[in-house]
Enzyme design. Structure first.
Site, PDB file in Angstrom:
ATOM      1  N   ALA A 185     -66.002   4.826  30.894  1.00 53.89           N
ATOM      2  CA  ALA A 185     -65.660   6.201  30.530  1.00 53.89           C
ATOM      3  C   ALA A 185     -65.868   7.105  31.733  1.00 53.89           C
ATOM      4  O   ALA A 185     -66.846   6.956  32.469  1.00 53.89           O
ATOM      5  CB  ALA A 185     -66.524   6.678  29.362  1.00 53.89           C
ATOM      6  N   VAL A 186     -64.946   8.045  31.914  1.00 56.71           N
ATOM      7  CA  VAL A 186     -65.012   9.000  33.019  1.00 56.71           C
ATOM      8  C   VAL A 186     -64.786  10.401  32.456  1.00 56.71           C
ATOM      9  O   VAL A 186     -63.908  10.599  31.607  1.00 56.71           O
ATOM     10  CB  VAL A 186     -63.958   8.684  34.096  1.00 56.71           C
ATOM     11  CG1 VAL A 186     -63.996   9.714  35.219  1.00 56.71           C
ATOM     12  CG2 VAL A 186     -64.177   7.279  34.661  1.00 56.71           C
ATOM     13  N   ASP A 223     -51.954   1.003  26.453  1.00 54.07           N
ATOM     14  CA  ASP A 223     -52.657   1.898  27.383  1.00 54.07           C
ATOM     15  C   ASP A 223     -52.318   1.469  28.809  1.00 54.07           C
ATOM     16  O   ASP A 223     -53.090   0.803  29.486  1.00 54.07           O
ATOM     17  CB  ASP A 223     -54.170   1.832  27.139  1.00 54.07           C
ATOM     18  CG  ASP A 223     -54.925   2.918  27.887  1.00 54.07           C
ATOM     19  OD1 ASP A 223     -54.324   3.542  28.795  1.00 54.07           O
ATOM     20  OD2 ASP A 223     -56.118   3.151  27.586  1.00 54.07           O
ATOM     21  N   TYR A 230     -57.012  -1.764  35.821  1.00 55.17           N
ATOM     22  CA  TYR A 230     -57.643  -3.085  35.820  1.00 55.17           C
ATOM     23  C   TYR A 230     -56.858  -4.079  36.664  1.00 55.17           C
ATOM     24  O   TYR A 230     -57.448  -4.902  37.371  1.00 55.17           O
ATOM     25  CB  TYR A 230     -57.776  -3.593  34.375  1.00 55.17           C
ATOM     26  CG  TYR A 230     -58.530  -2.659  33.464  1.00 55.17           C
ATOM     27  CD1 TYR A 230     -59.613  -1.910  33.940  1.00 55.17           C
ATOM     28  CD2 TYR A 230     -58.166  -2.490  32.133  1.00 55.17           C
ATOM     29  CE1 TYR A 230     -60.301  -1.041  33.113  1.00 55.17           C
ATOM     30  CE2 TYR A 230     -58.861  -1.630  31.292  1.00 55.17           C
ATOM     31  CZ  TYR A 230     -59.921  -0.901  31.789  1.00 55.17           C
ATOM     32  OH  TYR A 230     -60.600  -0.046  30.967  1.00 55.17           O
TER      33      TYR A 230
END
Length: 266
Positions: A185-186, A223, A230
């Protein structure tokens, strides 16, 4: 752990009440509809989230943990989370903000479900840090590389957990365990600034330290932004969930991505 139920107070206002037990100390957390924050207490109310029952760490211990870094570049540095109330609160807030379904905010006023989600994130983090061995679980956090330590704030977080799921191991030749990457999470205003890339690189270093060859993560099939991140970090698609069996409420399919880490010296 938490046990929750609806309750009706003397003013006939509905609220969500949770009994949360941490380290054998039970606290009651209330989420009144008219409050913007949750409240937790043991006799008297304090603001969210529930305080740790451990003692506050000394500055020497904090500085020692800050030196436990796994990645650093011109913009960001990544290290293990400091097991202090303040920093764990920051981690819970970042993950809750990233993972909570925003649609729920439109359905339930005053976001009390969102506040409960924060409490749950905090409780899960506390449990893992307390019960998992340091070479089986790590919560890594990212912060600006050049900021003053006293004004430092977290900008991202990622979880790394050693796992041995046979359904996953079938895709990992000769491996007996792997590192499950999750909880990335960012903060919104720091996205697209290579924070996620720094967090993933830190997991590579962690895998070498722990002597584990494979990193595994899951992403939603649709997504494409996350999947591109990734893929650029070296992860390869190996499988996907089976198609949803229902027409009415189709589930978002997830894909399994794997990275094999070189164990050359870092």
């Amino acid at each position: 752990m938490a046990q929750c139920q609806w309750q009706l107070n003397s003013q006939k206002q509905i609220s969500w009440k949770c009994r949360v037990s941490i380290n054998r100390v039970t606290r009651i957390c209330c989420f009144p509809k008219r409050l913007q924050i949750a409240e937790c207490c043991r006799g008297t109310y304090t603001s969210f989230p529930l305080p740790l029952t451990t003692t506050r760490r000394s500055m020497e211990e904090v500085k020692s943990q800050r030196s436990d870094e796994y990645e650093m570049n011109d913009l960001w540095k990544v290290r293990r989370v400091i097991e202090s109330e303040e920093e764990m609160m920051e981690v819970a807030a970042i993950q809750a903000d990233a993972f909570y379904e925003q649609e729920m905010m439109e359905v339930y006023s005053n976001d009390f479900f969102f506040q409960f989600f924060k409490v749950e994130q905090f409780s899960n983090l506390y449990y893992r840090l307390k019960h998992y061995a340091p070479d089986r679980y790590a919560c890594l956090v990212a912060e600006a590389a050049s900021s003053d330590e006293e004004e430092q704030h977290l900008v991202g977080v990622i979880d790394a957990t050693v796992n041995e799921d046979k359904d996953i191991l079938q895709y990992l030749p000769l491996a007996s365990k792997y590192i499950d990457i999750s909880g990335i999470a960012v903060l919104t205003k720091f996205r697209r600034q290579k924070v996620g890339t720094a967090l993933l690189k830190a997991c590579d270093v962690l895998a070498r330290v722990w002597g584990i060859e494979y990193l595994v993560l899951k992403a939603y099939e649709d997504d494409f932004g996350a999947r591109k991140l990734y893929t650029n970090a070296g992860y390869k698609l190996v499988s996907a969930d089976a198609p949803s069996k229902t027409r009415w409420i189709p589930e978002r399919r997830r894909v399994l991505m794997v990275k094999q880490v070189s164990h050359e010296s870092t």
